[in-house]
Structure formats: structure tokens, C-alpha cells
Design an enzyme around this catalytic site. Structure first.
Site, PDB file in Angstrom:
ATOM      1  NE  ARG B  58      -3.216  -0.780   2.386  1.00  0.00           N
ATOM      2  CZ  ARG B  58      -4.451  -1.230   2.574  1.00  0.00           C
ATOM      3  NH1 ARG B  58      -5.427  -0.384   2.797  1.00  0.00           N
ATOM      4  NH2 ARG B  58      -4.705  -2.514   2.560  1.00  0.00           N
ATOM      5  CB  THR B  59       3.372   2.555   2.368  1.00  0.00           C
ATOM      6  OG1 THR B  59       2.507   2.307   3.469  1.00  0.00           O
ATOM      7  CG2 THR B  59       4.097   3.863   2.592  1.00  0.00           C
ATOM      8  CE  LYS B  86      22.755  -9.874  -4.996  1.00  0.00           C
ATOM      9  NZ  LYS B  86      22.764  -8.735  -5.916  1.00  0.00           N
ATOM     10  NE  ARG B 108       7.040   0.612   5.471  1.00  0.00           N
ATOM     11  CZ  ARG B 108       5.731   0.379   5.456  1.00  0.00           C
ATOM     12  NH1 ARG B 108       5.281  -0.848   5.367  1.00  0.00           N
ATOM     13  NH2 ARG B 108       4.888   1.377   5.532  1.00  0.00           N
ATOM     14  CG  HIS B 136       3.977   4.839   8.530  1.00  0.00           C
ATOM     15  ND1 HIS B 136       4.269   5.550   7.389  1.00  0.00           N
ATOM     16  CD2 HIS B 136       3.313   3.725   8.116  1.00  0.00           C
ATOM     17  CE1 HIS B 136       3.789   4.895   6.333  1.00  0.00           C
ATOM     18  NE2 HIS B 136       3.217   3.794   6.746  1.00  0.00           N
TER      19      HIS B 136
END
Lengths: 424, 313, 178
Positions: B58-59, B86, B108, B136
């Protein structure tokens, strides 16, 4: 070979000496402490305005050698110790391989002797591989030179094993050092549990994780009659438990580190990985209790928990950063701040760095006595300097005190009558 | 009114005026999404990289659409395709991103403070799209925009937030924003989900949902994530629903015109019952719609944010 | 120091100019069919409202009125910083309309370029005509007005400003020298 230290203020808390005396060192021994000593053939050190104290002893240092020489090795670590005024350090066994056997102990002692800086007293492991499962050969390690045993970095999780370790070590009069934390309460915490952790959205380690573990180990020491030394005390609760135990006659000593009486959890703000350590920096209430514990002698030892880490190990997300800071070159001025703030007398402060640690682990030294090895530190208590980790002797530079304006430093560090550090 | 921020790392750093400017700007941008041609050239030539070290549909989509509607070149890097798997350090990732000369990084990360780390070390602007259990900010801003649209104001509103406050970055950002704008914030959850000292942020803490919801203008329920909460936070989802789930009966305790919000994705039957989720009081889709406008506003304001000092005459 | 300020048009002169423009719009478009006004925020939107009333007085028809905010279409985001974004409000379909774009002062032409881009993104008008109260010259783009209240020769360092009262009616036009 003679050294004559003149004009200094000689301070030996163990013997209640505090006055203007000269100190004469002949070969590796202190030969005379008196006013107005004449020794024309001696190298003279003018200690005008300086303190002449027993060589400082740090009983909680990670020299990282063998195994993690990229962080520190015995040579660089003992050089840093000397620069910080320490004539002796006790090094923790969480190396690779772990110091849980005579051979590793011998390696450490041999390398320390070669380096020729501060003396090194190895501390062996309580359990093989620090795994907390079976006892290490503590008797053999003591014969080889270990002064205590600990699984530092980890607690001995199993109560039965800690009980047996204490009983066993008692037979050799070997003190055990408790790294006290209840790992189930620590969980995946990365800083002190409280408002700051809540604000920063970081998982907390509650104070009770330390206090519960200190309780168990102190009670086990009481039960077994063995000697226990509690490492890096950071909480009010732990101070209270140790104070009460001492009053009951339990054979327990305890240390704290300069960061626990200087910094609080607020230092973590901004996700400062240099303020990440284990145990974590606590609340201001804990800081007050630590200071009170030092003042009343509950905590008789200031030890650094010198924990070098490579730049890359701190230059990451807070959750992933390694725990710990270097401390050998900042311990003295940070301790002197307690004198400035009126928490400790100068004599009490020096005791926490000399006779306190010597007694905790039954080490030689910690006092100035005629006929004993000449381990002496000369301190300029007024020297002002700015902490620059890059300018230090340690191989690592992980410290939250970078840029701090500090007062007081070692100007001469003398081990067995040999000047191992001289401030230029 | 100048917007003088190079980064959006959290609501904590924003003033009430900043927040209001972002909301006003977002309202102006909303109209673009209603056009047949949903695009303006405002950020033409700017490069926005969405770096998501933690899964999010969504974000990420919302930021991507926001960037594209403003004509920015928008690229997504997700954890599964990035070098993170990695074992690359965040510092190396940051340097590599910087070499591509982006203007804005939307990030994020599961570690609280990771966007701050990036912002300290790089030249580009950083927008925090959620860091650990910390903040957020774009979610809180779209929540507040929705509240303002529905209620006409923020000041004086009673807002109840129900759920796992301990692990919720949405809750923290909302508390900061709502307190700054003068709302009364109530936080509610079982003891395991209320972090120590949270009331010091200016919110009231409740253990019973009935008390928290009573008389509220806004009821926001948070997603219960079992993978995060583990076994020690809750006995079962069933028991959570029993004591903390928002159902029609409990919603009746709120003001009759109260609105219901959820940052999504919802667990129907856990933190919110289907009848409430689909009921007339929910504004959950308005939240999503406002999300694009808020993110357009953030991208726009950030693009000029560091230039203001030079242009101020 | 201090600026010197000259009033170029007073209220009556503005009124006469706008009335003339209204007549010219009607003449040029053969009435009001498909004609719509779009004012550029802020200033042009007030004048567009004024023109709408004039057209109403003359023809008895209310032509559609919209406003456009050009912030999102500016070409100077990098040098100006993020200016507050106003609302664009076109409450009628643009397609096939004869749009009279209204601004207060025409200068470099960049605002008009931005406004035309903004309109084109919303729909496809039949044509766009430009009405301005003041044309002060110094064009940087090939843009020319269709209806002009007054041509005012200026130095580029000077400023031309249209003042409105609190009912948003134009009061005077000033020329200030630095």
C-alpha cells in the site's frame, strides 16, 4: 636504575597516606617514601602539582586477543591502558578461542610480557566455550595465571551450573565474576526499557533483567560461601541487593563503569550507536543510585568494560550495532568528575581505581608500599583536554565521549620501576 | 509560510504550522487525481527512489503513484531484489543510491532510526515511509487529513487508537501529530501492548476499549500482526477480538457521528468486525485516497524545502 | 532608499478598461456561446469574476467561470522553493470551450505558459484567448494578449501591482520603482 619522584602529592588510600612526599624507586621496587629524599644518581621526575598514586588497575577489559585483533590486541590494548594511567588490567575470556584453558592463558600472559606495557591478569571462563554447560578447568587456569573466572558477555544461565561453579571455585579461592542478566527478560532489547525506548521505537531491556540475575548470583554466593564479583552494575536494584548482601557478610564485591555514572539512556537519542552497550545506559534514577553506591562503598571498583569494536560494527542501524565502548583512556578523567561534583572524595575516587579492584580479585598492587613492585601513576588532575578517539592508543575508537572537554590525565605510568608511558 | 525541511523523518520534528501546510497542500493536490489526465509536470526531471527493506504494497504503491502524478521518475527497490539479501551494509546501499543521483529517497526499514542514518550521510532528501516501531509520518498525515475533512477540525477531537501501541509506528506518529494540533488522544490495548511512558507523549492510556471509545469522535484500530507480537503478547487472536476488537456494539459508545479508521491491511474479525469495517462510519478508503495526495504534498514540499534559504530575499 | 510609487489606473479607469474588454470579448466571439472565463490565481481570478458580471450586465447571460492555480506548472521550482499550492477549480467541461484566460499583469509570459499547460492537462478547449488588465512588456515567450486594458512601458526592475479591496474588486494599479 633509580627514579626519584619529587614535589608530588602522594595519595595512597589503602594506607591513608595523603601528603607532600618524594618517592624513590630502585630497580623494580619502591625503596622510600619520605619528604626531601636525596638521590643524586636518580632520574628525577618533578611532580609539582601532580598526584602520585598507586598504579591504576582496571579489572574489566576486553583485549580481544586472540581472535579479534582487528578490534584490539594485547599490545594496543595494554598501550592504551598505560596511556590511561593503568599499570594493570584484567582481560575477559570471550576471545576466539575462548580463554577456557591453560594454553590460551599462557598465550595471553606471554604476549603481554612481550608487549611490555601494562600488566595483564587473564580471567578464565567459568564454562567451556562460554556455553554455560560444563565447567572449565579453573584450577589449571589459576595455576597458569588466571585471577578470576567469568563467562562475561553472557550470564551463566543455568542456576545449577552457577552454583557448582561457585562451589568449585571456592576450593581454589578463585573469585567468580558475574555478568548478570536474565536473557529471557533481555529478549531482543537494544536499550534501557523506558520512555526513551518508547519514543525511539526501540525494544527495551528492563532493569529487572539485571536485578533478577544479580539477586540469584548474590544469593548463590551466600549459599555457597564463595567469592563473587558483580560486573558492570547499572541499576539501582542491583546496588540495593549488593549493599544488603555486604551487610549480611556475603563475600561479594561489585564494580560499575564510568559510563553508568556519567551517561543515561538519553545519550541514545538520535540512534547513537556509540551509546549502545550491555547492560544498557539506564535512567537518571539509576545513575544517582550508582553514584550513591560508589560513595558508600557498595561499589568498590570502577572498571571500564573497555570493549573495542571496529568502526563498521558501530556504523550500522542501531539494532544491528555491537554493544560496548572503549574506556581505558577516559576512565580517569570521568572518575575525577565525581570528585569535582562532590560525589566522592579524591581519596575515595583513587581507591576505586586502585585498592578496590586489587582487593576484589586479590591482585598484587593497589597501594604504595616500600619493598613492593613499583607500579605508580602520576596524574595531572588539572590538565584540560578534548577527547579525540582517533588520537588514542586503542585500535578502536568507539566512544560516546568524543569531543568531550575533560580534566585530568596520566602524565607518567610506571610499571615495576619502568616508565611505560610518559606524556609528551 | 515556508516549509523548511530537507527530510521528513518523523512528525516529531514538524511544527503545527508545517503539518497544516502539508494538509493544505495535499488538498490542492487531491483534484489532480480526479482528472482524466492525472498528471502535472511539477517534479519533471526529479528522481524518486522507493527503497523498501520491509514488505509493503500500500505505502509503496501510494508513494509511487504520488511521484508519477507529479511527473517525477519513480523507481522501486524492494528487499527481495535489492542487495540487502546479499548482506550489504546500509552505508554501502546508501552510497550506491547516492551515486545514482536521486533527489528523494523514500525509505521503509524494519530498524527504527534507519532513515535518520541515511539522512545524516547522504545529500538527497529522505522521506521515512515507516521505520521499525518508531514513526510513519505519511500515514499519520493522511489520517489527520481524513479526520479534518470528516470533522472540519482537529483541535478538540477525541481520538481513540486501539491496538498494539508498543510496536506501532502509526500510533506514535499519530500521537505526535494529534497532540501538536490540539486533539485529545486515547491509547488502548492490553498491558503487553502499551509501552512504558507512552502517556508522556501527551496521550491518555486505557485498558478497556469501552472506556477508550466512549464519546470518541474518531476510533482508529491498528492491525494486529501475529508475526510481530509473538507468543508472549497475546494468548490468542480470539481473545484479542473478544476484549479489544471494534464491533458494532462497542462503536455505539462513541459519538453517533464518529468515524472509524484503520491503516490497513485489516484483519477482519480480529481488531475490527466486518460489520464495522463495511459500515457507514468507516472512512478507510478515504484514507487510502488521501494517502496519494499527502505523499504528493510531501514530495512537492521536500523538493523545494532546501532551496528556501537561498531564495528568501 | 524607499520605493517611489505612481498610480497608473484608478478605480474608474480600471472599470472603463474592463467594460471595454467585456465588449471586445463579445464582439470577437459573436456573443457568449461556448465562452468561459478562467482567472489565474491570484488576481486574475478576481478580474475574471468582475468580467463575468460585466458580461452578465451586457448580455444577460452568466458565462461559466473557473480558476486555475499554476504553482504545479511553474518552471522555477528549483530556484523558488515550494510555494504554497492553491486550488484549481474548473467546474465545467473545458472541451470545445472558447476559454478567456484572465490575468492582471502580463510580463514575461511564463505564467500564461504555465496556465495554458494546466488547462491542456484538464481538457481540450476549442481555443484559448488571453485578457489582461496591464501589459508591461518584457516577454520571454511568444505570447501575445487578445484583450488589453492598458499597455504600460516599464523597466524590468520596476513592479506593477493591481490592488483589490476586501470584496476583491480592483481599486488601483500602481507602478513602483526600486
Amino acid at each position: 636504575m633509580k627514579i626519584l619522584i619529587t614535589n608530588g602529592r602522594v595519595l595512597d588510600p589503602a594506607h591513608g597516606i595523603d601528603g607532600s612526599f618524594d618517592v624513590l624507586i630502585e630497580n623494580d621496587r619502591i625503596s622510600k617514601i619520605a619528604a626531601g629524599i636525596e638521590a643524586a644518581d636518580a632520574e628525577r621526575i618533578d611532580a609539582e602539582g601532580c598526584l602520585v598514586v598507586p598504579g591504576l588497575i582496571d579489572i574489566h577489559v576486553h583485549l580481544r586477543d586472540p581472535g579479534f585483533e582487528y578490534k584490539e590486541d594485547i599490545e594496543s590494548g595494554t598501550r592504551a591502558a598505560a596511556a590511561g594511567g593503568f599499570t594493570a588490567v584484567a582481560c575477559m575470556p570471550n576471545t576466539a578461542p575462548v580463554n577456557d584453558n591453560k594454553v590460551t592463558t599462557q598465550y595471553i600472559m606471554q604476549k603481554a610480557a612481550q608487549a611490555g606495557h601494562a600488566k595483564v591478569y587473564p580471567v578464565g571462563a567459568i564454562t567451556k566455550g562460554l556455553k554455560g554447560e560444563s565447567l572449565a578447568e579453573m584450577g589449571d587456569m589459576k595455576s597458569a595465571g588466571c585471577v578470576a573466572a567469568t563467562d562475561d558477555g553472557r550470564p551463566v544461565v543455568n542456576g545449577e551450573i552457577m552454583r557448582r561453579a561457585l562451589e568449585y571455585a571456592r576450593s581454589f579461592d578463585l573469585p567468580l565474576i558475574s555478568h548478570a542478566e536474565d536473557l529471557t527478560l533481555v529478549g531482543d532489547g537494544v536499550m534501557n526499557d523506558g520512555f526513551v525506548a518508547t519514543e525511539l521505537g526501540l525494544r527495551g531491556i528492563p532493569w529487572v533483567a539485571e536485578v533478577a540475575a544479580v539477586s540469584r548470583d548474590v544469593l548463590l554466593a551466600e549459599y555457597t560461601g564463595a567469592r563473587l564479583h558483580v560486573a558492570h552494575v547499572s541499576t539501582r536494584g542491583a546496588v540495593d541487593i549488593i549493599r544488603a548482601a555486604k551487610a549480611r557478610g556475603v563475600r561479594v564485591t561489585a564494580e560499575t563503569a564510568p559510563h553508568y555514572f556519567t551517561l543515561t539512556e538519553d545519550a541514545v537519542r538520535g540512534y547513537n550507536t556509540q551509546a549502545k552497550m550491555n547492560p544498557p545506559l539506564r535512567s537518571s534514577d539509576d545513575l544517582d543510585a550508582i553514584r550513591a553506591g560508589l560513595a558508600d562503598g557498595t561499589l568498590s571498583v570502577i572498571a571500564t568494560d573497555h570493549a573495542p569494536h571496529h568502526f563498521d560494527e558501530k556504523n550500522v542501524e542501531f539494532n544491528l550495532a555491537s554493544n560496548g565502548i572503549i574506556g581505558l583512556e577516559t576512565a580517569l578523567p570521568l572518575t575525577l568528575r565525581l570528585v569535582e561534583e562532590g560525589i566522592l572524595s579524591l581519596s575515595e575516587a583513587i581507591a576505586c581505581l586502585t585498592i578496590g579492584p586489587a582487593q576484589a580479585l586479590s591482585l598484587p598492587g593497589g597501594t604504595l608500599e616500600v619493598g613492593r613492585p613499583a607500579d605508580v601513576t602520576i596524574i595531572d588532575p588539572e590538565a584540560k583536554w578534548t577527547m579525540d578517539p582517533e588520537a588514542g592508543q586503542s585500535r578502536s575508537s568507539n566512544t560516546p565521549f568524543s569531543g568531550w572537554k575533560l580534566k585530568g590525565l596520566a602524565v607518567f605510568t610506571i610499571v615495576d620501576g619502568r616508565i611505560i608511558y610518559r606524556r609528551s | 509560510m515556508a516549509f523548511n525541511h530537507k527530510h521528513i523523518l518523523g512528525i516529531e520534528q514538524l511544527s503545527p504550522e508545517d503539518i497544516t501546510l502539508i494538509l493544505d497542500t495535499a488538498e490542492s493536490f487531491k483534484e489532480i487525481s480526479l482528472r482524466p489526465i492525472k498528471k502535472v509536470p511539477t517534479l519533471r526531471g526529479k528522481t524518486v527512489i522507493n527503497v523498501f527493506f520491509e514488505a509493503s504494497t500500500r505505502t509503496r504503491t501510494s508513494f509511487e503513484i504520488a511521484g508519477k502524478r507529479l511527473s517525477a521518475d519513480t523507481v522501486n527497490i524492494s528487499a527481495s531484489t535489492s542487495a540487502v539479501v546479499k548482506g550489504e551494509t546500509l552505508e554501502d546501499t546508501a552510497k550506491n543510491l547516492e551515486a545514482m543521483k536521486p533527489d528523494i529517497i523514500v525509505m521503509r526499514h524494519s530498524c527504527s532510526g534507519a532513515p535518520h542514518y541515511l539522512a545524516e550521510r547522504c545529500n538527497f532528501s529522505v522521506i521515512n515511509a515507516g521505520d521499525g516501531a518508531h514513526e510513519h509520518p505519511s500515514q499519520a498525515l493522511l489520517d489527520i487529513l481524513t479526520m479534518r475533512q470528516e470533522k472540519g477540525r482537529i483541535e478538540g477531537l477525541i481520538v481513540a487508537i486501539i491496538g498494539d501501541i508498543t510496536h506501532s509506528r502509526v500510533a506514535r506518529s499519530n500521537v505526535y501529530a494529534l497532540v501538536k494540533l490540539g486533539a485529545q488522544v486515547r491509547l488502548c490495548g492490553p498491558g503487553t501492548m502499551l509501552p512504558p511512558g507512552i502517556e508522556r507523549l501527551g496521550a491518555k492510556v486505557f485498558n478497556r476499549i469501552e472506556d477508550a471509545v466512549s464519546g470518541a469522535d474518531v476510533v482508529m484500530t491498528l492491525r494486529i500482526q501475529q508475526e510481530r507480537q509473538g507468543k508472549t503478547m497475546l494468548p490468542s487472536l480470539r481473545e484479542y477480538a473478544m476484549f479489544y476488537g471494534l464491533n458494532a456494539e462497542r462503536l455505539k459508545l462513541a459519538k453517533p457521528d464518529a468515524i472509524v479508521m484503520h491503516p490497513g491491511p485489516m484483519n477482519r474479525g480480529v481488531e475490527i468486525s466486518s460489520s464495522v469495517a463495511d459500515g457507514p462510519q468507516n472512512v478507510i478508503l478515504e484514507q487510502v485516497e488521501n494517502g496519494v495526495a499527502i505523499r504528493m504534498a510531501l514530495l512537492y514540499l521536500i523538493s523545494g524545502g532546501d532551496k528556501l534559504e537561498q531564495s528568501a530575499q | 532608499m524607499g520605493k517611489s510609487e505612481t498610480i497608473i489606473l484608478d478605480e474608474a479607469a480600471i472599470s472603463r478598461a474592463l467594460t471595454r474588454i467585456a465588449h471586445e470579448i463579445l464582439e470577437h466571439n459573436h456573443g457568449t456561446e461556448n465562452v468561459a472565463l478562467v482567472g489565474i490565481r491570484t488576481g486574475g481570478d478576481h478580474l475574471a469574476l468582475y468580467l463575468q458580471k460585466r458580461l452578465q450586465d451586457i448580455e444577460g447571460v452568466t458565462v461559466p467561470l473557473g480558476t486555475v492555480d499554476i504553482t504545479m506548472y511553474r518552471d522555477d521550482l528549483a530556484s523558488r522553493g515550494s510555494l504554497p499550492v492553491g486550488k484549481t477549480d474548473i467546474p465545467f467541461p473545458l472541451d470545445g470551450k472558447r476559454i478567456i484566460l484572465v490575468d492582471d499583469v502580463l510580463f514575461t509570459g511564463r505564467t500564461i505558459r504555465a496556465a495554458m499547460d494546466a488547462l491542456m492537462d484538464i481538457g481540450r478547449p476549442q481555443n484559448i484567448q488571453l485578457a489582461v488588465l496591464i501589459d508591461r512588456g518584457h516577454r520571454e515567450l511568444p505570447i501575445r494578449p487578445d484583450f488589453v486594458g492598458r499597455n504600460v512601458p516599464t523597466a524590468s526592475s520596476e513592479q506593477v501591482m493591481v490592488r483589490f479591496d476586501d470584496r476583491q474588486l480592483p481599486v488601483e494599479v500602481c507602478l513602483s520603482k526600486p
